[in-house]
Design an enzyme around this catalytic site. Structure first.
Site, mmCIF file in Angstrom:
data_model
loop_
_atom_site.group_PDB
_atom_site.id
_atom_site.type_symbol
_atom_site.label_atom_id
_atom_site.label_comp_id
_atom_site.label_asym_id
_atom_site.label_seq_id
_atom_site.Cartn_x
_atom_site.Cartn_y
_atom_site.Cartn_z
ATOM 1 N N ASP A 84 14.748 -24.912 8.341
ATOM 2 C CA ASP A 84 15.376 -24.190 9.441
ATOM 3 C C ASP A 84 14.687 -22.842 9.643
ATOM 4 O O ASP A 84 14.954 -21.888 8.919
ATOM 5 C CB ASP A 84 16.868 -23.996 9.132
ATOM 6 C CG ASP A 84 17.602 -23.232 10.223
ATOM 7 O OD1 ASP A 84 16.979 -22.933 11.264
ATOM 8 O OD2 ASP A 84 18.794 -22.933 10.024
ATOM 9 N N GLU A 110 -4.417 -2.300 -5.452
ATOM 10 C CA GLU A 110 -3.893 -1.629 -6.643
ATOM 11 C C GLU A 110 -2.424 -1.292 -6.385
ATOM 12 O O GLU A 110 -2.088 -0.197 -5.947
ATOM 13 C CB GLU A 110 -4.678 -0.357 -6.939
ATOM 14 C CG GLU A 110 -6.162 -0.578 -7.187
ATOM 15 C CD GLU A 110 -6.926 0.724 -7.376
ATOM 16 O OE1 GLU A 110 -6.300 1.813 -7.280
ATOM 17 O OE2 GLU A 110 -8.135 0.668 -7.608
ATOM 18 N N GLU A 143 1.190 -0.246 -7.186
ATOM 19 C CA GLU A 143 1.946 0.529 -8.179
ATOM 20 C C GLU A 143 3.442 0.236 -8.036
ATOM 21 O O GLU A 143 3.910 -0.147 -6.959
ATOM 22 C CB GLU A 143 1.687 2.023 -7.986
ATOM 23 C CG GLU A 143 0.224 2.399 -8.168
ATOM 24 C CD GLU A 143 -0.109 3.806 -7.690
ATOM 25 O OE1 GLU A 143 -1.172 4.318 -8.072
ATOM 26 O OE2 GLU A 143 0.685 4.379 -6.911
ATOM 27 N N GLU A 179 1.151 4.952 -14.864
ATOM 28 C CA GLU A 179 0.735 5.772 -13.730
ATOM 29 C C GLU A 179 1.264 7.200 -13.873
ATOM 30 O O GLU A 179 1.858 7.562 -14.882
ATOM 31 C CB GLU A 179 1.178 5.141 -12.403
ATOM 32 C CG GLU A 179 0.072 4.376 -11.680
ATOM 33 C CD GLU A 179 -1.116 5.244 -11.282
ATOM 34 O OE1 GLU A 179 -0.972 6.466 -11.197
ATOM 35 O OE2 GLU A 179 -2.202 4.671 -11.050
ATOM 36 N N GLU A 228 0.897 0.460 -13.186
ATOM 37 C CA GLU A 228 -0.053 -0.281 -12.352
ATOM 38 C C GLU A 228 -0.708 -1.363 -13.196
ATOM 39 O O GLU A 228 -1.055 -1.137 -14.360
ATOM 40 C CB GLU A 228 -1.122 0.642 -11.781
ATOM 41 C CG GLU A 228 -2.117 -0.069 -10.868
ATOM 42 C CD GLU A 228 -3.233 0.841 -10.388
ATOM 43 O OE1 GLU A 228 -4.417 0.433 -10.475
ATOM 44 O OE2 GLU A 228 -2.926 1.964 -9.946
ATOM 45 N N HIS A 246 -3.638 1.113 -3.073
ATOM 46 C CA HIS A 246 -4.999 1.322 -2.593
ATOM 47 C C HIS A 246 -5.669 -0.040 -2.428
ATOM 48 O O HIS A 246 -5.576 -0.893 -3.313
ATOM 49 C CB HIS A 246 -5.786 2.182 -3.577
ATOM 50 C CG HIS A 246 -5.070 3.446 -3.949
ATOM 51 N ND1 HIS A 246 -5.204 4.040 -5.188
ATOM 52 C CD2 HIS A 246 -4.207 4.223 -3.249
ATOM 53 C CE1 HIS A 246 -4.462 5.127 -5.230
ATOM 54 N NE2 HIS A 246 -3.840 5.255 -4.066
ATOM 55 N N ARG A 264 -10.355 11.340 -4.085
ATOM 56 C CA ARG A 264 -9.063 10.672 -3.982
ATOM 57 C C ARG A 264 -8.096 11.361 -3.030
ATOM 58 O O ARG A 264 -6.976 10.900 -2.848
ATOM 59 C CB ARG A 264 -8.441 10.530 -5.376
ATOM 60 C CG ARG A 264 -9.100 9.429 -6.196
ATOM 61 C CD ARG A 264 -8.565 9.344 -7.613
ATOM 62 N NE ARG A 264 -8.969 8.110 -8.266
ATOM 63 C CZ ARG A 264 -10.146 7.890 -8.817
ATOM 64 N NH1 ARG A 264 -11.071 8.845 -8.773
ATOM 65 N NH2 ARG A 264 -10.432 6.724 -9.377
ATOM 66 N N GLU A 304 -12.347 2.020 -0.144
ATOM 67 C CA GLU A 304 -10.990 1.976 -0.677
ATOM 68 C C GLU A 304 -10.057 2.688 0.311
ATOM 69 O O GLU A 304 -10.140 3.902 0.471
ATOM 70 C CB GLU A 304 -10.927 2.666 -2.045
ATOM 71 C CG GLU A 304 -9.533 2.763 -2.633
ATOM 72 C CD GLU A 304 -9.470 3.694 -3.839
ATOM 73 O OE1 GLU A 304 -8.368 3.878 -4.374
ATOM 74 O OE2 GLU A 304 -10.521 4.258 -4.221
ATOM 75 N N ARG A 345 -6.651 4.145 1.113
ATOM 76 C CA ARG A 345 -5.698 4.641 0.120
ATOM 77 C C ARG A 345 -4.285 4.880 0.651
ATOM 78 O O ARG A 345 -3.384 5.166 -0.128
ATOM 79 C CB ARG A 345 -6.231 5.947 -0.487
ATOM 80 C CG ARG A 345 -7.469 5.735 -1.345
ATOM 81 C CD ARG A 345 -8.012 7.043 -1.909
ATOM 82 N NE ARG A 345 -7.067 7.780 -2.729
ATOM 83 C CZ ARG A 345 -6.791 7.520 -4.011
ATOM 84 N NH1 ARG A 345 -7.421 6.511 -4.616
ATOM 85 N NH2 ARG A 345 -5.925 8.246 -4.676
#
Length: 484
Positions: A67, A146, A148, A229, A236, A285, A355, A373, A375
């Site tokens: 359904d 990645e 977390e 972390e 992580e 990330h 970062r 990457e 982020r």
């Protein structure tokens, strides 16, 4: 002793080549139930179990009816019949079930046409991969997320007309320094923003994380690592990059394992981006790279040894980032993480090994390792939809040669106001993100990857959440305004 008491065999490859292989695997593993798993538009895994007696070759190749009107954002009641068709190339044994159970990933099929349902997230992801190939740009996109998460011992939620509150508790929480415990308070716990890489007993979650990684490996997910972390109670796990749809499948297994191993330990895990006030939130990330004929397309001679196409890919991500936020940061809570001061990348810029930038270029020792990457995403995202949306933005960047401008090789968290005013940022709320998606979605519809109906259904779901969030009185409003 293992909390989950693994029942899976230590098999390196859980994929079948065809239906006969799949049926043989059922017999070899003495399976009693087959879990037909699929993903709804919010990203939550759904399932229905079939007893072995009902399984045969015709049923596997045809699929089973269900359904679709009961799944949020999908069919209306007058057109509810849908088909779940198992993908016999992607299955695993379930270590959490009391009865021997095999979980198989399914695609959702329209019974009238026999074609993939245009609101099925997994089908949308496959369509995006097909579109990438059709452009001639690349034949493979690899993604490595990645994700977390936090682990708590106790979570209490009240959402009544006259009582709105939450309360979380973790033995690692610095708020428990003065608490009396039976047997004593050992006092070993991370400080605020002090959870990155301390040894035991400060890191009290190493065993539970290791079990999560082991269980994922037994379920066929390629794994790498685990660590604490930055925030107390925050973790992580590392899984290896894979082609996009396979990666989204693995992310569903990642979340399933994290939730259920925590549950087996008498704890509770959450991917909520900002569950704790005053400390870091949880992101996801996403490392991305394109290949063609086995050749890495992001390695070159431009900035940070990137190719021109990689810079254009980044340009597409940055150009469409605010629309992407509706998929990559799809909860109202996402925007409590995306604020300055908590290591969240709010500034839409790119940089090598930086970062604080929303697009980071990690150091790589070989051309194959060259990647971008992204982020700003978090793990409330639907992996299929968010990965596909980022790919479509990157393709748009390459096709239209959208250069991201100069890299910003400085701590973007400390930029003075006069410089910040000229740099674009991610959205500040889910409402902003949905409005951005409404005005910027043509790039998603190329190649019929995202249909108008899929986008409309997704936006309706998000508006339901926004309306509930914006009309619910908050405890802090009582503190600030009750005596006004």
């Amino acid at each position: 002793m293992s909390a989950t008491a693994l029942k899976t065999k230590n098999t390196a490859n859980f994929a079948s080549k065809n239906t006969n292989d799949f049926l043989r695997a059922l017999e070899e593993n003495e399976i009693q139930y087959v879990d037909f798993n699929f993903t709804d538009m919010r990203g939550k895994w759904q399932h229905t179990a079939q007893h072995l007696d009902s399984i045969d070759k015709d049923m596997i190749e045809t699929g089973i009816f269900f359904d679709g009107s009961s799944i949020a954002g999908w069919k209306s009641i007058n057109e509810s019949d849908m088909i779940l068709r198992p993908d016999v190339t992607k299955w695993c044994l379930d270590p959490f079930s009391a009865q021997p159970t095999m979980k198989v990933f399914c695609d959702v099929i329209e019974p009238g046409t026999g074609k993939p349902y245009d609101r099925d997230p997994r089908s949308i992801s496959k369509s995006a991969e097909d579109y990438l190939k059709s452009t001639g740009i690349a034949d493979t996109i690899n993604v490595g997320p990645e994700a977390e998460f936090f682990v708590f011992e106790d979570v209490r939620i009240h959402m009544d007309m006259n009582h709105v509150s939450y309360r979380v508790d973790s033995e690692e929480g610095p708020y428990n320094r003065g608490r009396e415990y039976d047997g004593g308070n050992t006092a070993h716990r991370p400080n605020i923003k002090g959870g990155y890489f301390p040894e035991a007993p400060v890191d009290s979650l190493s065993n539970i994380r290791a079990e999560m990684v082991t269980v994922m490996k037994h379920m066929g997910v390629p794994v790498e690592k685990h660590h604490h972390e930055v925030a107390p109670s925050q973790c992580e796990l590392g899984i290896k990059y894979t082609p996009m749809t396979e990666c989204a499948d693995n992310l569903q297994l990642y979340k399933y394992v994290v939730h259920n191993v925590a549950h087996a330990y008498g704890k509770t895990a959450t991917f909520l981006p900002k569950p704790i006030y005053g400390d870091n939130g949880s992101g996801m990330h996403c490392h991305q790279s394109l290949f063609k004929g086995g050749k890495p397309l992001f390695a070159g001679k431009e900035y940070a040894d990137l190719s021109e196409d990689c810079l254009y890919y980044i340009g597409g991500i940055i150009k469409h980032a605010r629309a992407l936020n509706a998929f990559t940061n799809p909860s109202t809570n996402s925007y409590k993480r995306l604020v300055p001061g908590y290591e969240a990348p709010v500034i839409l810029a790119y940089s090598q090994s930086n970062r604080s930038a929303s697009c980071r270029i990690p150091f790589a020792t070989t051309p194959n390792g060259k990647r971008v990457e992204v982020r700003f995403p978090d793990a409330t995202a639907n992996g299929y939809l968010s990965f596909a949306a980022m790919l479509m933005a990157g393709i748009d960047g390459i096709e239209n040669k959208i250069h991201p401008g100069e890299a910003m090789d400085k701590n973007l968290y400390d930029l003075p106001e006069d410089e910040l005013s000229d740099v674009p940022t991610v959205c500040g709320s889910l409402r902003e993100a949905v409005e951005a998606l409404k005005s910027d979605h043509e790039f998603l519809m190329k190649g019929d990857v995202f249909s108008a109906g899929a986008l409309e259904g997704y936006i309706e779901l998000k508006m339901e959440e926004i309306d509930m969030y914006e009309t619910m009185p908050h405890p802090i409003e009582y503190m600030l305004y009750y005596s006004a």
